[in-house]
Design an enzyme around this catalytic site. Structure first.
Site, mmCIF file in Angstrom:
data_model
loop_
_atom_site.group_PDB
_atom_site.id
_atom_site.type_symbol
_atom_site.label_atom_id
_atom_site.label_comp_id
_atom_site.label_asym_id
_atom_site.label_seq_id
_atom_site.Cartn_x
_atom_site.Cartn_y
_atom_site.Cartn_z
ATOM 1 N N GLY A 8 -13.635 -1.143 -7.043
ATOM 2 C CA GLY A 8 -14.953 -0.582 -6.721
ATOM 3 C C GLY A 8 -14.981 0.255 -5.457
ATOM 4 N N GLY A 9 -13.807 0.702 -4.989
ATOM 5 C CA GLY A 9 -13.785 1.582 -3.808
ATOM 6 C C GLY A 9 -14.508 0.935 -2.647
ATOM 7 C CG ASN A 36 -8.129 6.322 -4.613
ATOM 8 O OD1 ASN A 36 -8.987 5.460 -4.428
ATOM 9 N ND2 ASN A 36 -8.191 7.507 -4.044
ATOM 10 C CB THR A 74 -5.895 0.753 -6.416
ATOM 11 O OG1 THR A 74 -6.760 1.796 -6.848
ATOM 12 C CG2 THR A 74 -5.305 1.150 -5.081
ATOM 13 N NE ARG A 98 -4.030 1.922 0.975
ATOM 14 C CZ ARG A 98 -5.056 2.225 0.174
ATOM 15 N NH1 ARG A 98 -5.089 1.790 -1.075
ATOM 16 N NH2 ARG A 98 -6.068 2.947 0.626
ATOM 17 C CG ASP A 152 -8.396 5.296 -0.348
ATOM 18 O OD1 ASP A 152 -9.507 5.724 -0.686
ATOM 19 O OD2 ASP A 152 -7.852 4.331 -0.895
ATOM 20 C CB THR A 158 -9.112 -0.654 -7.567
ATOM 21 O OG1 THR A 158 -9.054 0.536 -6.824
ATOM 22 C CG2 THR A 158 -8.352 -1.744 -6.902
ATOM 23 C CB SER A 199 -7.116 -0.165 1.415
ATOM 24 O OG SER A 199 -7.566 -0.791 0.245
ATOM 25 C CB SER A 200 -12.547 -0.737 0.522
ATOM 26 O OG SER A 200 -12.933 0.380 1.261
HETATM 27 O O1 DON Z 1 -7.940 1.234 -1.443
HETATM 28 C C1 DON Z 1 -9.099 1.508 -1.691
HETATM 29 O O2 DON Z 1 -10.038 1.074 -1.067
HETATM 30 C C2 DON Z 1 -9.400 2.407 -2.871
HETATM 31 N N1 DON Z 1 -8.255 3.207 -3.163
HETATM 32 C C3 DON Z 1 -9.825 1.570 -4.009
HETATM 33 C C4 DON Z 1 -10.181 2.387 -5.225
HETATM 34 C C5 DON Z 1 -11.036 1.687 -6.178
HETATM 35 O O3 DON Z 1 -11.394 0.554 -6.020
HETATM 36 C C6 DON Z 1 -11.505 2.473 -7.327
HETATM 37 N N2 DON Z 1 -12.320 1.667 -8.176
HETATM 38 N N3 DON Z 1 -13.403 1.852 -8.512
#
Ligand code: DON
Length: 562
Positions: free
Chosen positions: A463-464, A391, A389, A98, A413, A371, A442-443
């Site tokens: 997918g954040g 992000n 990712t 990360r 984040d 991501t 992070s997710s």
């Molecule tokens: O680490 C995370 O949770 C985010 N930076 C992920 C970003 C992400 O999945 C964007 N996609 N849609």
């Protein structure tokens, strides 16, 4: 009596027709090995490494680099990620590569003099950039678990960058969408900032040269060598705070995975600084006592139970989770059955719980789209799940033309200010506040599932904030609702994250009547803000020990195997 018999016969007839109608759709089947990723080129490069005798870890490094070339939307060397593995002998582990906050970062760096969040400062341009971890992650994995020479692993991506990558229809659309931001952020022209059309070929010679230097000089090229000097200078010239010292001090970290059971499954997922594993464990453990298989897929009761478990887990996420090297996280308690049954104690099928009535649970602590994910199983039985990712789509949009890659906007984040949502609408607290060298929460949820002590599935998704719930739905689709891997990946998805208090649904894919029933119970439904939720890529081990790939139709995702 005759009537009764006739109706029995009719029922049997209808039932058997219904059974016969249910055809199952399987994804690609392979006998020995498989790679599923966001681009065919990357899956092929990973699969070719396996064919050459490399293992899943070699293929991980190769696929990651190939995605950096073929999928600049999210594939990267300017970002970071997490990987979970399960070796053929059952050993498990995970690595955190990360990004982290630069040394000069401060808690209030995204606030103005009135204490308000400055729009776009944590998402666009050089101030949004966290110290990239990808190259360190690749070298760490290769050194500990790889088997082929690193040059053999990097070479295919160098060739791909020189020869170029064919633009897909979806890529044409995303480039068109983000071009205004490319020119807003970058002082110089960048390769992607053109009216690229489907079937055009984009070449990346600057990236090829950077990869060549990395291949020759190893990890230090990126963190202490010529590349690091160019990178730090470039970011500073664009108003950022990242220095050579930040790069020199970066290290990927091996972490103990989060492990929990659900029915007869053993689930292995990622630990903080991703919230993925803990939140997945919380949601699934809250759901375990319910009979989802009896309620049915996307039935009212199933959606209610899942939504309410998600609501409670995301409330805990926002309060308790952050970088474990900086804060104390009550991991054991958060995923304990009695704590979680307590969290669900006030849930009733009669009406929605309000998020305003839900806060984080009380725990005594002695001291909280874009991501990409790829899954690999090799011919030896080793499996990896890796989510990586920058992000946002194309990260911070800042592109270092000399080095040939986009830089992340991972700093978003962090929680810039307690209670103020980030770009995924996630609210954070002190646990995820900014500090020098801290990793942002992070997710990402790269996950491996075992059944009867054997490898069963490897999966994950971008997918954040919706990553966790997409992974969870995909596992449930296979386990509770008997779907194939491909069906489980393709099935419509929904998501609740405590705040905002709404169920996000992929538009026009859910039954109107079901939506009405949910609304009558007090749920608010949002079908506008998430045209797609996640792009899940996974591999399922079938009963005959062959592999089924699930490559999400929502992207250009492709399974390649042999
Ligand atoms: O680490 C995370 O949770 C985010 N930076 C992920 C970003 C992400 O999945 C964007 N996609 N849609």
């Amino acid at each position: 009596m005759i009537k009764y018999f006739l109706s029995c016969i009719l029922t049997c007839f209808l039932f058997s027709c219904k059974q016969a109608e249910k055809t199952s759709t399987r994804g690609l089947i392979s006998k020995q090995a498989m790679v599923v990723s966001a681009r065919a080129e990357a899956s092929k490069i990973g699969s070719d490494i396996l064919k050459k005798g490399g293992n899943a870890f070699d293929a991980m490094c190769a696929t990651q680099l190939a995605l950096a070339v073929a999928y600049p939307y999210a594939g990267n060397i300017g970002g970071g990620g997490f990987m979970v593995y399960r070796k053929a002998n059952g050993d498990i582990g995970s690595i955190d590569f990360r990004e982290k906050a630069p040394l000069a970062a401060t808690k209030d760096m995204y606030l103005n003099e009135n204490g308000d969040v400055i729009p776009e400062k944590s998402t666009l341009g050089a101030m949004a950039v966290g110290v990239p971890g990808t190259v360190a992650g690749i070298f760490e994995v290769h050194e500990k678990l790889g088997s082929l020479p690193i040059k053999d692993i990097i070479n295919p991506s160098i060739a791909l960058a020189y020869n170029g990558v064919t633009v897909t229809k979806k890529q044409e659309e995303t480039i068109k969408k983000y071009r205004p931001l490319f020119s807003k952020v970058n002082k110089e022209a960048i390769p992607l900032d053109k009216a690229w059309k489907e079937n055009d070929v984009i070449k990346y010679p600057a990236l090829a040269k950077t990869l060549e230097r990395i291949s020759q000089n190893g990890k230090d090229e990126f963190y202490k060598g010529k590349t690091s000097k160019i990178l730090a200078k470039f970011i500073q010239e664009n108003g950022g705070i990242l220095t050579e010292k930040d790069l020199a001090g970066y290290e990927a970290k091996w972490r103990e995975p989060i492990v929990f059971t659900y029915d007869d499954l053993k689930i292995i997922s990622i630990a903080p600084p991703s919230s993925g594993g803990i939140a997945l464990a919380q949601i699934m453990k809250m759901l375990e006592p319910f009979h989802l298989d009896e309620y049915g897929h996307h039935s009212l009761k199933t959606i209610q139970a899942i939504t309410e478990a998600e609501r409670r887990a995301y409330a805990d996420r926002s309060f308790y989770l952050g970088d474990p090297d900086f804060i104390k996280i009550p991991v054991e308690t958060l995923i304990k059955e009695d704590y979680l049954s307590g969290r669900m104690a006030d849930f009733s099928f009669e009406k929605a719980t309000l998020s305003s009535d839900v806060s984080h649970g009380n725990i005594q602590i002695i001291e909280s789209n874009e991501t990409t994910h790829y899954s690999i199983i090799d011919q030896f039985g080793n499996a990896i799940a890796c989510t990586t990712t920058i992000n946002g789509a194309y990260g911070s949009k800042l592109y270092c033309a000399e080095l040939g890659f986009f830089l992340n906007n991972e700093m978003d984040d962090f929680s810039s200010k307690p209670g103020v949502p980030n770009m995924f609408g996630l609210i954070g607290a002190e646990a995820n506040s900014i500090l020098p060298e801290k990793r942002m929460l992070s997710s990402m949820t790269p996950t491996i599932v075992e059944k009867n002590n054997k490898l069963f599935m490897t999966l994950g998704t971008p997918g954040g904030s919706t990553i966790i719930t997409s992974v969870m739905q995909t596992i449930l689709n296979v386990h509770e609702f008997d779907m194939t891997m491909q069906e489980a990946v393709d099935a419509p998805r929904f998501h609740h994250q405590w705040l905002p208090d709404e169920i996000r649904m992929e538009p026009n894919l859910f039954d109107r009547n079901l939506i009405k029933q949910l609304e009558n119970l007090g749920y608010s439904i949002n079908e506008k803000d998430a045209p797609v939720i996640g792009k899940v890529d996974g591999i399922l081990v079938l009963d005959d020990n062959t592999y089924e790939g699930g490559a999400d139709y929502r992207g250009d995702d492709t399974a390649v195997g042999f």
